[in-house]
Enzyme design. Structure first.
Site, mmCIF file in Angstrom:
data_model
loop_
_atom_site.group_PDB
_atom_site.id
_atom_site.type_symbol
_atom_site.label_atom_id
_atom_site.label_comp_id
_atom_site.label_asym_id
_atom_site.label_seq_id
_atom_site.Cartn_x
_atom_site.Cartn_y
_atom_site.Cartn_z
ATOM 1 C CB SER A 23 -0.842 0.028 1.285
ATOM 2 O OG SER A 23 -1.796 -0.896 1.224
ATOM 3 N NE ARG A 27 -2.184 5.138 0.181
ATOM 4 C CZ ARG A 27 -2.966 3.782 0.188
ATOM 5 N NH1 ARG A 27 -2.292 2.871 -0.636
ATOM 6 N NH2 ARG A 27 -4.295 3.932 0.306
ATOM 7 N N GLY A 94 -5.617 -3.384 -8.010
ATOM 8 C CA GLY A 94 -6.837 -2.457 -7.895
ATOM 9 C C GLY A 94 -6.706 -1.108 -7.344
ATOM 10 N NE ARG A 122 -10.755 -6.113 -6.795
ATOM 11 C CZ ARG A 122 -9.809 -5.523 -5.929
ATOM 12 N NH1 ARG A 122 -8.435 -5.865 -6.254
ATOM 13 N NH2 ARG A 122 -9.922 -5.285 -4.858
ATOM 14 C CB SER A 166 -13.016 2.103 -0.012
ATOM 15 O OG SER A 166 -11.856 2.124 -1.064
ATOM 16 C CD GLN A 168 -7.870 -0.339 -3.342
ATOM 17 O OE1 GLN A 168 -8.985 -0.715 -4.105
ATOM 18 N NE2 GLN A 168 -7.030 -1.321 -3.279
ATOM 19 C CG ASP A 315 -6.207 -6.289 2.411
ATOM 20 O OD1 ASP A 315 -7.131 -6.387 1.748
ATOM 21 O OD2 ASP A 315 -5.205 -5.348 2.305
ATOM 22 C CE LYS A 342 -10.815 -5.836 -0.111
ATOM 23 N NZ LYS A 342 -10.313 -4.620 -0.231
ATOM 24 N NE ARG A 388 -3.817 -9.182 0.776
ATOM 25 C CZ ARG A 388 -2.889 -8.359 0.970
ATOM 26 N NH1 ARG A 388 -1.832 -9.260 1.591
ATOM 27 N NH2 ARG A 388 -2.678 -7.115 0.492
#
Ligand code: S3P
Length: 429
Positions: A23, A27, A94, A122, A166, A168, A315, A342, A388
């Site tokens: 994550s 960024r 995603g 998605r 979320s 995201q 997650d 997901k 995952r």
């Protein structure tokens, strides 16, 4: 790739470090590209998802140097991106598609983003709606699925309250807000991971969080020229924490893990159900909390995940389902509708693999219940192309009564290419 996983022959022991947090790395890559000057990023992951983001930034005219232990991103400032001559491939990611869309919606050019089969199914309407309110023009397959065609234009700052928890979506709106005059506000009913806020602050943006509102002032001067070190990914640590809790006598140390409070609820939850987990050597890196985790095998009681806790551990739920089956009282997961959208429908893929191992599970529309005190039978499992799911069931295989096969086990490489070699390293010879 089909992978055979042997049951653990004895305790899992030793010390490991993990790839950089997925994550945070997305960024770092996106925000460095729109900052002024070069940013060095150490421990940038080799995983497929983060590499998709890097390649997209290159296609948008950003020079990326890949050195031995770091990448250098030569940011060109808020107005420095250029139209890509080809469509942008977000792969399985995603986060890449949803967050990058926020940036691209504000550019003076057209972009098309696409992904693999999983990403193509998605939902993207969750970002199209707020971006539309900002004035963006985005078209999508059946009005909500990739590919996305974004006709960039000048956007207006908005106040937005996402209907789902979320990070995201929040990040997409904040990244779009960078290009607007005035204040962009995202109001969160349930607080989600705050890496975007931390990174933007590190680069000099004026962004504050007051109660449940994140408030960003538009058109900041994002200052590059820094060296950032990505902390280890706590979501990757989760697989080894659960492994240690499953296999008697285990004792593992995991170095340099990101312990941001919006992510470390995992450790609180594990402690609340009986884990013996110590945090050592806590420090800071780029505004993020980092520390070492030591975990020892302990009997696990089981418990219930719901509301904000489900959102914080979204997650980690696949691997926690495995732990639940071997706990005393089992695991109940509620309020987890998001799991359905997901990389796979994770309620379905978790239930399918548990079922193949002879583990009982009761499935609900927005969650499931795995009763405790169950045993794992050797089985042929499937990742269903979900990283995952591959890793969660490799961990379950350690506790099975014989060798298990995992079909499409290479799915792990989107976040953790070194997963199977790390597992071998801590497994008793
Ligand atoms: C992520 C946020 C979460 C998480 C995903 C990464 C992020 O997704 O499941 O793996 O980096 O912001 P949502 O924002 O869809 O909850």
């Amino acid at each position: 790739m089909q992978k055979s996983i042997q049951p653990a022959k004895g305790p899992l022991t030793g010390a490991i470090s993990l790839p950089g947090d997925k994550s945070i790395s997305h960024r770092y890559a996106m925000i460095s590209a729109i900052a002024d000057g070069p940013t060095r990023i150490q421990r940038f992951p080799a995983g497929g998802d983060n590499q998709s983001t890097l390649r997209c930034m290159e296609q948008l005219g950003i020079q990326v140097e890949r050195l031995e232990n770091e990448v250098v991103i030569h940011g060109k400032g808020l107005d420095g991106l250029r139209a890509s001559s080809t469509d942008l491939d977000c792969g399985n990611s995603g986060s890449t598609m949803r967050m990058l869309s926020g940036i691209l919606a504000a550019q003076p050019f057209v972009s098309t983003l696409f992904g693999d089969e999983s990403l193509s199914s998605r939902p993207m309407d969750r970002i199209m709606k707020p971006l539309g309110q900002m004035g963006a023009s985005i078209s999508a397959h059946n009005e909500r699925f990739p590919p996305l065609r974004i006709e960039g234009r000048k956007l207006n700052a908005i106040r937005y309250k996402p209907p789902m928890a979320s990070a995201q979506v929040k990040s997409c709106v904040l990244l779009a807000g960078l290009f607007c005059e005035g204040e962009t506000i995202v109001e969160e009913a349930i607080r989600t991971r705050d890496h975007t806020e931390i990174v933007l602050r590190e680069f000099g943006a004026d962004i504050t969080t007051i109660k449940d509102e994140v408030i960003l002032q538009g058109r900041p001067n994002l200052v590059g020229g820094k060296t950032l070190i990505v902390p280890g990914d706590i979501s990757s640590a989760a697989f080894f924490l659960v492994a240690a809790l499953l296999i008697p006598g285990s004792n593992l140390s995991i170095y340099g893990v990101g312990l941001n409070p919006t992510r470390s609820a995992l450790l609180d939850f594990l402690a609340s159900i009986g884990a013996q987990c110590k945090i050592l050597d806590i420090g800071q890196s780029g505004g993020e909390v980092v520390g070492d985790i030591q975990i020892k095998h302990a009997p696990i009681k089981g418990g219930v995940l719901e509301g904000a806790m489900t959102a914080a551990l979204i997650d980690e739920i696949p691997v926690l389902s495995v732990l639940g089956a071997m706990s005393e009282e089992g695991l109940t997961v509620k309020d987890a509708k998001e799991l359905r959208v997901k990389e796979t429908d994770r309620i379905a893929t978790v239930a399918e693999n548990l079922g193949r191992m002879g583990v009982k599970v009761d499935v609900e529309p927005a969650g499931f219940h795995v009763p405790g005190k169950q045993k794992f039978k050797a089985a042929q499992l499937d990742s269903f192309h979900d990283h995952r799911i591959a890793m969660a069931f490799a961990i379950a295989s350690l506790a099975a009564d014989g060798p298990c096969l995992i079909d499409r086990a290479d799915a792990a490489s989107v976040s953790f290419p070194e997963f199977y070699s790390t597992l071998e390293k801590i497994s008793a010879a």
